[in-house]
Design an enzyme around this catalytic site. Structure first.
Site, PDB file in Angstrom:
ATOM      1  N   GLU A 164       0.838  -1.194   0.000  1.00 54.25           N
ATOM      2  CA  GLU A 164       0.000   0.000   0.000  1.00 54.25           C
ATOM      3  C   GLU A 164       0.871   1.242   0.000  1.00 54.25           C
ATOM      4  OE1 GLU A 164      -2.973  -0.202   3.045  1.00 54.25           O
ATOM      5  OE2 GLU A 164      -3.677  -2.172   2.442  1.00 54.25           O
ATOM      6  N   HIS A 204      -8.884   9.556   3.491  1.00 53.43           N
ATOM      7  CA  HIS A 204      -8.539   8.504   2.543  1.00 53.43           C
ATOM      8  C   HIS A 204      -8.737   9.057   1.139  1.00 53.43           C
ATOM      9  CE1 HIS A 204      -8.272   4.705   0.455  1.00 53.43           C
ATOM     10  NE2 HIS A 204      -7.903   4.119   1.589  1.00 53.43           N
ATOM     11  N   ARG A 251      -0.764   8.774   2.038  1.00 54.35           N
ATOM     12  CA  ARG A 251      -2.156   9.176   1.889  1.00 54.35           C
ATOM     13  C   ARG A 251      -2.364  10.689   1.907  1.00 54.35           C
ATOM     14  NH1 ARG A 251      -5.456   4.677   5.527  1.00 54.35           N
ATOM     15  NH2 ARG A 251      -5.148   2.970   4.062  1.00 54.35           N
ATOM     16  N   HIS A 271     -11.130   9.708   7.171  1.00 55.95           N
ATOM     17  CA  HIS A 271     -10.911   8.271   7.322  1.00 55.95           C
ATOM     18  C   HIS A 271     -10.349   7.863   8.674  1.00 55.95           C
ATOM     19  CE1 HIS A 271     -10.161   4.195   6.023  1.00 55.95           C
ATOM     20  NE2 HIS A 271      -8.857   4.296   6.228  1.00 55.95           N
ATOM     21  N   ARG A 313      -0.674   8.680   9.400  1.00 55.10           N
ATOM     22  CA  ARG A 313      -0.595   7.229   9.599  1.00 55.10           C
ATOM     23  C   ARG A 313      -0.169   6.517   8.327  1.00 55.10           C
ATOM     24  NH1 ARG A 313      -4.429   2.801   8.854  1.00 55.10           N
ATOM     25  NH2 ARG A 313      -5.853   4.329   7.958  1.00 55.10           N
TER      26      ARG A 313
END
Length: 523
Positions: free
Chosen positions: A111, A236, A283, A344, A379
């Site tokens: 990811e 997100h 992100r 998110h 994060r």
């Protein structure tokens, strides 16, 4: 109702701890809705850990620190990463069926922000699979009682005399809890743990379940527990944009498998923003790029295209996403997916130490409710489930080491919550209107890209709304809807205050007034 442990929340953090804590004593778990209505259950991607020889702790630590934009606690990062493999093995032993390759090794996804494939998954149903295994184990455990449709109203604290200094200090001894009939009950415990998840419903558009109203942060703050890093709200980048899809997430793993972001004219645009990492940038950077692109073009959404992959692969790797999109007329094997950023994950929360302890004795916090220092300003994808299981172990080990002294704790006071004597609220519009106002103010003024003048407008409006909400709470019998409104208004206020205090663009907090000023971390 009394128990040794009171755990508020039933996601991966709460249930993992409940199973461990039951080795020491009795456990009451309260959850607002049905047992599976949690952010854990919606988690598609997986859990990140070093699980093969091609990866290393050093690489995972580096990726986490880089994503956190210099604000992570490096000792915490190292501790979580190095404990990760053991916790994943523990989940497997509990019955979690992660996908495996033909050779028997775990199938690992990649990811955004990760330099290696290290995300253990159950296709795009990882959260549901973990929650299933945990709930089955909890239901078989006679020391654990699960109370569904129960919501924490407020924590119960009492003053205690410290032995070293002649001053009074708070200790959490339980919580006032409202059930589905509107009855407020008293739950007492020697150890109280907040695992209520995040606060996505503070924003108009979110990938979170409806229960994500920041309850743990709110109740902790009301009794004086420290909170930290509330300005760092992760959006997100790819939530499905469709009028029939309320909050359906298109997993970051889709980009990890080669999906690209394009505009309505099928032009790939990430090279203008992140020419090296492109769609696999962290992100915050991808969400900011999409937000900028939408504002630049006036478009309502952008598109995520993975149609170059074989249909058979897409149906196997992303069965839930494939079927959901197909039900809405979007064949992801033939056409791009319309997506927009959505709130998110809350990287900040109730401040804890390495044992999960808050600044209030007897009160612990886990998972998204907490701020451990792992995530810093942003994060790293799939580190959240990892953090939850590692800190569940830490809380358990701390309690196990101190169990003789914990067992000696006594509480002989009587507690009562005055609710029945107040009149019932007969117009839900009083709640619904303010709920809508808060979420729109936060989306429009405290979003992905911020400006000080807009933050000050938001602060003023939230102050006015909070005053009206407190008047409603004071006058009428409390209801779960009323409590959620009260909580999101407080959390919104904390996010705005923290955003105004940080005079720099850092991580998820991107503010136009201070694009490159570095003045340290805010609490």
């Amino acid at each position: 109702m009394e128990s040794d442990f009171l755990i508020i929340g039933s996601g991966i953090a709460g249930l993992s701890l409940a199973l461990k804590a039951s080795r020491l004593g009795t456990v009451n778990v309260i959850t607002k809705k049905e047992e599976v209505d949690t952010a854990t259950n919606l988690a598609q991607g997986g859990i990140a850990a070093v699980l093969n020889s091609e990866d290393s702790f050093a690489d995972h630590i580096h990726d986490t620190l880089k994503a956190g934009d210099g604000l992570c606690d490096e000792k915490v990062v190292r501790m979580v990463v190095e404990n990760g493999p053991e916790r994943v093995k523990e989940l497997i032993a509990l019955g979690v069926k992660f996908v495996k390759e033909k050779d028997g090794n775990l199938s690992l996804g990649r990811e955004g922000g990760h330099s290696k494939r290290r995300v253990a998954h159950a296709y795009d149903l990882t959260g549901r699979e973990i929650e299933r295994a945990l709930i089955e184990s909890v239901e078989q455990n006679k020391k654990i009682s699960l109370y569904e449709n129960h919501m924490c109203v407020d924590l119960i604290t009492e003053q205690q005399e410290t032995t070293q200094r002649e001053i009074s200090q708070k200790r959490c001894v339980g919580a006032y809890v409202i059930d589905e009939l509107g009855t407020v009950k008293v739950f007492l415990a020697k150890i109280v743990v907040l695992c209520t998840g995040g606060a996505g419903k503070v924003y108009l558009y979110t990938s979170n379940p409806d229960i994500a109203t920041g309850d743990g942060v709110a109740v902790a703050h009301r009794v004086g527990a420290a909170v930290s890093n509330m300005e760092f709200v992760q959006f997100h980048p790819t939530c499905l944009y469709h009028h029939q899809a309320k909050n359906f997430l298109i997993s970051e793993a889709v980009r990890g498998e080669g999906a690209i972001l394009v505009d309505e004219n099928n032009n790939r645009f990430m090279a203008r923003y992140e020419p090296v990492d492109m769609e696999l940038a962290t992100r915050d950077k991808v969400a900011r790029a999409i937000d900028t692109e939408m504002k630049r073009t006036g478009a309502d959404c952008v598109y995520l295209d993975i149609s170059h992959k074989e249909k058979a692969f897409l149906k196997e790797r992303f069965p839930t996403i494939y079927e959901k999109c197909l039900s809405l007329g979007i064949d992801i094997a033939k056409m791009p997916i319309p997506v927009v950023p959505a709130a998110h994950y809350l990287c900040g929360g109730v401040k804890t130490d390495i044992h999960g302890r808050t600044t209030i004795d007897g009160l612990f916090a886990l998972g998204e409710t907490s701020c451990t220092g792992l995530h810093g300003g942003n994060r790293l994808a799939s580190n959240s489930l990892l953090e939850a299981v590692v800190y569940a172990e830490n809380v358990f080990r701390y309690c196990e080491s101190n169990w003789p002294s914990i067992m000696q704790l006594e509480n002989n006071n009587c507690y009562h919550y005055d609710n029945a004597d107040k009149e019932k609220i007969d117009e839900e519009i009083l709640i619904n209107h303010n709920w809508d106002v808060i979420r729109r103010v936060m989306w429009n003024y405290v979003g992905i890209v911020r400006k000080e003048s807009r933050l000050m407008i938001a602060q003023q409006r939230i102050v006015e709304v909070r005053k009206e909400i407190e008047e409603i709470v004071e006058k009428f019998q409390i209801t779960p809807n009323m409590l959620e409104l009260r909580n999101i208004s407080l959390v919104a206020s904390l996010i705005i205050e923290a955003s105004l205090a940080r005079k720099q663009s850092k991580g998820l907090h991107y503010i136009l007034d201070y694009p490159a000023v570095d003045v340290g971390e805010s609490d």
